[in-house]
Motif scaffolding. Structure first.
Motif, PDB file in Angstrom:
ATOM      1  N   GLU A 237       0.811  -1.214   0.000  1.00  0.00           N
ATOM      2  CA  GLU A 237       0.000   0.000   0.000  1.00  0.00           C
ATOM      3  C   GLU A 237       0.850   1.272   0.000  1.00  0.00           C
ATOM      4  OE1 GLU A 237      -2.585  -0.159   3.317  1.00  0.00           O
ATOM      5  OE2 GLU A 237      -3.473  -2.114   2.782  1.00  0.00           O
ATOM      6  N   MET A 238       2.139   1.096   0.143  1.00  0.00           N
ATOM      7  CA  MET A 238       3.035   2.245   0.209  1.00  0.00           C
ATOM      8  C   MET A 238       3.451   2.685  -1.192  1.00  0.00           C
ATOM      9  SD  MET A 238       3.526   3.094   3.386  1.00  0.00           S
ATOM     10  CE  MET A 238       1.784   2.726   3.669  1.00  0.00           C
ATOM     11  N   PRO A 239       3.815   3.964  -1.348  1.00  0.00           N
ATOM     12  CA  PRO A 239       4.389   4.411  -2.624  1.00  0.00           C
ATOM     13  C   PRO A 239       5.709   3.695  -2.902  1.00  0.00           C
ATOM     14  CG  PRO A 239       3.735   6.281  -1.263  1.00  0.00           C
ATOM     15  CD  PRO A 239       3.638   5.057  -0.398  1.00  0.00           C
ATOM     16  N   VAL A 240       6.154   3.774  -4.135  1.00  0.00           N
ATOM     17  CA  VAL A 240       7.361   3.062  -4.543  1.00  0.00           C
ATOM     18  C   VAL A 240       8.544   3.465  -3.668  1.00  0.00           C
ATOM     19  CG1 VAL A 240       8.978   2.701  -6.444  1.00  0.00           C
ATOM     20  CG2 VAL A 240       6.532   2.871  -6.909  1.00  0.00           C
ATOM     21  N   GLU A 241       8.614   4.766  -3.326  1.00  0.00           N
ATOM     22  CA  GLU A 241       9.746   5.245  -2.542  1.00  0.00           C
ATOM     23  C   GLU A 241       9.785   4.626  -1.142  1.00  0.00           C
ATOM     24  OE1 GLU A 241       8.767   8.061  -5.703  1.00  0.00           O
ATOM     25  OE2 GLU A 241       7.606   7.115  -4.089  1.00  0.00           O
ATOM     26  N   LEU A 242       8.613   4.261  -0.565  1.00  0.00           N
ATOM     27  CA  LEU A 242       8.547   3.697   0.782  1.00  0.00           C
ATOM     28  C   LEU A 242       8.334   2.186   0.769  1.00  0.00           C
ATOM     29  CD1 LEU A 242       6.369   6.378   2.597  1.00  0.00           C
ATOM     30  CD2 LEU A 242       8.849   6.120   2.655  1.00  0.00           C
ATOM     31  N   MET A 243       8.000   1.640  -0.379  1.00  0.00           N
ATOM     32  CA  MET A 243       7.735   0.209  -0.457  1.00  0.00           C
ATOM     33  C   MET A 243       8.982  -0.598  -0.092  1.00  0.00           C
ATOM     34  SD  MET A 243       6.341  -2.006  -3.690  1.00  0.00           S
ATOM     35  CE  MET A 243       4.927  -0.906  -3.877  1.00  0.00           C
ATOM     36  N   HIS A 244      10.129  -0.182  -0.599  1.00  0.00           N
ATOM     37  CA  HIS A 244      11.371  -0.910  -0.314  1.00  0.00           C
ATOM     38  C   HIS A 244      11.696  -0.847   1.176  1.00  0.00           C
ATOM     39  CE1 HIS A 244      15.323  -2.587  -0.973  1.00  0.00           C
ATOM     40  NE2 HIS A 244      15.885  -1.539  -0.371  1.00  0.00           N
ATOM     41  N   LEU A 245      11.489   0.335   1.796  1.00  0.00           N
ATOM     42  CA  LEU A 245      11.750   0.462   3.235  1.00  0.00           C
ATOM     43  C   LEU A 245      10.836  -0.462   4.030  1.00  0.00           C
ATOM     44  CD1 LEU A 245      13.054   1.862   5.671  1.00  0.00           C
ATOM     45  CD2 LEU A 245      11.317   3.669   5.443  1.00  0.00           C
ATOM     46  N   ALA A 246       9.533  -0.485   3.680  1.00  0.00           N
ATOM     47  CA  ALA A 246       8.588  -1.334   4.412  1.00  0.00           C
ATOM     48  C   ALA A 246       8.950  -2.815   4.266  1.00  0.00           C
ATOM     49  CB  ALA A 246       7.172  -1.077   3.908  1.00  0.00           C
ATOM     50  N   ARG A 247       9.375  -3.227   3.073  1.00  0.00           N
ATOM     51  CA  ARG A 247       9.742  -4.622   2.860  1.00  0.00           C
ATOM     52  C   ARG A 247      10.985  -4.998   3.667  1.00  0.00           C
ATOM     53  NH1 ARG A 247       8.850  -5.268  -3.709  1.00  0.00           N
ATOM     54  NH2 ARG A 247       6.559  -5.533  -3.622  1.00  0.00           N
TER      55      ARG A 247
END
Length: 261
Positions: A237-247
């Motif tokens: 659900e996160m934008p691309v910029e935050l998706m990697h951090l969340a993963r």
């Protein structure tokens, strides 16, 4: 005392700085172009009038000299027209002066003499500002023209084959144009400031909206409890910029679970 670092304030600070610099440069360039544009048309008119005066001196020199006294030690200046102009030799000795020109505080010492001479010698008009005795601003054009020598300058001889190079300086009242330019500049600055405020406000709103996913990510992290150790951050659900951090955070949780199992 160290203040807490804020990503939002950093974005707003740099955005404000960039917008301010861009608008300052744009305003300066626009104002300079407006000033130049108004002066160009005014200068073209002055140069045309100076050249026209040169034509009159070429074709009607005898009659013009009858209407205007030659400047000398004891010879008065007489009005030819209502225009402010003067005719000089190439050594800047006055030959003809209109009555309004007497109020102009003109001297070649106020001009860059070398530049003035180079432009006139090359047949290029020279422009500048002077003031009269009431401190009103005048714009002038100086040109070099070849005219028939006036009889008084030739010892009352009429030699029509001879050409006399002279410097003609023609001035016109610039204060109304300057006031108009100032008013236009003030209106332009007011409009630019208004646009700057709108763009700055829109940028701040966009920056705040762009940071909402960070707040959601922080809220999701705060909702993780020991009672539900398998809960994870919503990376998809996160934008691309935050998706990697969340993963990466989720993978760190997985490794902890594996190590504690």
């Amino acid at each position: 005392m160290r203040f807490p670092h804020s990503l939002f304030s950093t974005i707003v600070l740099w955005y404000t700085l960039c917008v301010t610099v861009v608008f300052a440069i744009y305003t300066w360039l626009l104002n300079d172009e407006i000033q130049r544009g108004r002066r160009r048309s005014f200068d073209a008119l002055l140069a045309a009038r100076a050249s026209l005066l040169g034509e009159r001196l070429y074709h009607e020199g005898d009659r013009i000299e009858d209407d205007a006294a030659r400047v000398g030690p004891s010879e008065p200046e007489t009005d030819i027209t209502k225009a402010a102009f003067a005719v000089y030799t190439t050594n800047w000795q006055p030959l003809l002066v209109s009555f309004p020109w007497r109020n102009i505080r003109w001297t070649t010492n106020t001009e860059h003499y070398a530049k003035l001479e180079r432009r006139l010698a090359a047949g290029v008009a020279h422009y500048g500002f002077v003031r009269d005795q009431r401190n009103e601003e005048f714009r002038f054009a100086a040109v070099r023209e070849s005219v028939k020598p006036l009889p008084a300058l030739m010892g009352n001889r009429t030699d029509t084959m001879t050409r006399l190079p002279v410097n003609i300086v023609y001035a016109s009242w610039f204060t109304p144009v300057g006031d108009s330019l100032d008013a236009q500049t003030h209106r332009m600055i007011a409009a630019v400031v208004l646009i700057w405020c709108v763009i700055l406000g829109a940028g701040i709103a966009v920056a705040r909206r762009g940071l909402r996913p960070v707040e959601r990510l922080a809220g999701a992290a705060a909702s993780i409890r020991p009672e539900d150790p398998h809960s994870r951050l919503p990376a998809r659900e996160m934008p691309v910029e935050l998706m990697h951090l969340a993963r990466q955070i989720n993978e760190a949780f997985d490794r902890l679970d594996t190590a504690l199992a």
